[in-house]
Scaffold this active site. Structure first.
Site, short mmCIF file in Angstrom:
data_model
loop_
_atom_site.label_atom_id
_atom_site.label_comp_id
_atom_site.label_asym_id
_atom_site.label_seq_id
_atom_site.Cartn_x
_atom_site.Cartn_y
_atom_site.Cartn_z
N HIS A 115 0.81 -1.22 0.00
CA HIS A 115 0.00 0.00 0.00
C HIS A 115 0.84 1.27 0.00
CE1 HIS A 115 0.70 -0.62 4.37
NE2 HIS A 115 0.65 0.70 4.43
N HIS A 179 4.75 8.63 13.35
CA HIS A 179 3.83 7.55 13.69
C HIS A 179 4.62 6.33 14.16
CE1 HIS A 179 4.85 6.41 9.61
NE2 HIS A 179 3.95 5.44 9.51
#
Length: 314
Positions: A115, A179
């Site tokens: 992805h 993140h």
């Protein structure tokens, strides 16, 4: 020929663990702007820098960088599966020039991507086959990692190579920003997980679904404040955006790998893709950032950014 840039965060949790509607609307508006920017530029070629998340590249042979002359999307998290429209001649030309520049980059005629590549292409141009591409993998999750200065030099070498192609080239960086999602670390992973990190190709549908569900659950827990993962760091994210916009990229060379993790989480290393893309732009001369979007989105476990940039005539 002209060059342009779009650097963007990605998240497999988009559409699976969404924030409130106001945030979704803001992200959608930012991507609408990015799509118009790309459409107006009308690239002949997209050179995309992206990471992998143990879906296509594994510890059995793990290069810091790899250029693909052919690439197949694995279709994780509902992204488009199948072959990318890779410009093989351009990929070989870029690889030769990058190697001639002294950057030791791997090369693949059978690259598998996830992805990190597919979501960016789908969001910006609608499909993994809409525009010919040169996919460039940058290791951003699997230690040991090289110094970020090498990423900058890679980007500059790619930018110089792209300038020789006689094509309108869009540089895309996909990943980040701050993140710390639940990506296993080899040094601390149990033996069965280590084996998957070494060679986890072709998982069953049930195995992939279970893995993806763990990430979705982590996103829900993080948004609820119950996940044991590192918080987002908007100050760090904005500092990064400011440095990239400044054009003074050599200052990034002083940033250590430990500093990335301490300040912004293990997967903050994905901003290597942004650094490479901006460095590629810098090879054409001065550039100007034309749009910047940023939001903390806990549901997606990401400091989420989207920027566009154009070259500035001297």
């Amino acid at each position: 020929m002209p060059v342009a840039l779009c650097a963007m965060s990605h998240s497999p949790l988009m559409g699976r663990n969404d924030p409130e509607q106001e945030v979704i609307d803001a992200v959608d508006a930012a991507f609408d702007h990015a799509r118009r920017f790309v459409a107006d530029f009308a690239p002949d070629l997209i050179v995309i820098f992206a990471p992998d998340h143990y879906n296509g590249v594994f510890y059995d042979l793990l290069p810091p960088f790899c250029i693909g002359a052919a690439a197949q999307s694995v279709g994780d998290y509902g992204t488009e599966a199948g072959p990318l429209d890779v410009d093989r001649d351009a990929a070989y030309a870029v690889a030769r020039d990058v190697l001639d520049s002294g950057i030791d980059v791997a090369f693949s005629e059978r690259m598998h991507v996830d992805h990190g590549f597919a979501q960016a292409l789908q969001l910006l141009v609608g499909s993994i086959t809409a525009v010919p591409t040169v996919p460039i993998f940058i290791n951003s999750v699997a230690e040991p990692l090289g110094p970020v200065s090498r990423v900058r030099l890679l980007g500059e070498a790619v930018g110089r190579a792209a300038a020789k192609l006689d094509k309108r080239v869009l540089f895309v960086g996909s990943g980040g920003l701050s993140h710390d999602p639940p990506v296993p670390q080899f040094a601390t992973a149990p033996e069965e997980v280590r084996e998957r990190l070494i060679d986890g190709r072709n998982p069953s549908a049930a195995e992939r679904d279970a893995r993806e569900q763990r990430v979705i659950t982590a996103g829900r827990d993080f948004a609820a404040g119950t996940a044991a993962i590192q918080p987002l760091n908007p100050e760090w994210d904005r500092h990064l955006l400011d440095v990239l916009a400044s054009g003074d990229l050599e200052q990034i060379d002083a940033w250590t790998n430990d500093w990335f993790v301490e300040q912004a989480g293990h997967s903050s290393h994905e901003v290597r893709t942004w650094i490479a893309a901006y460095a590629a732009m810098s090879a054409a001369g001065k550039y100007r950032v034309t749009s910047t979007f940023y939001r903390e989105i806990h549901e997606w476990i990401a400091g989420f950014g989207i920027t566009t940039a154009v070259a500035v005539d001297e």
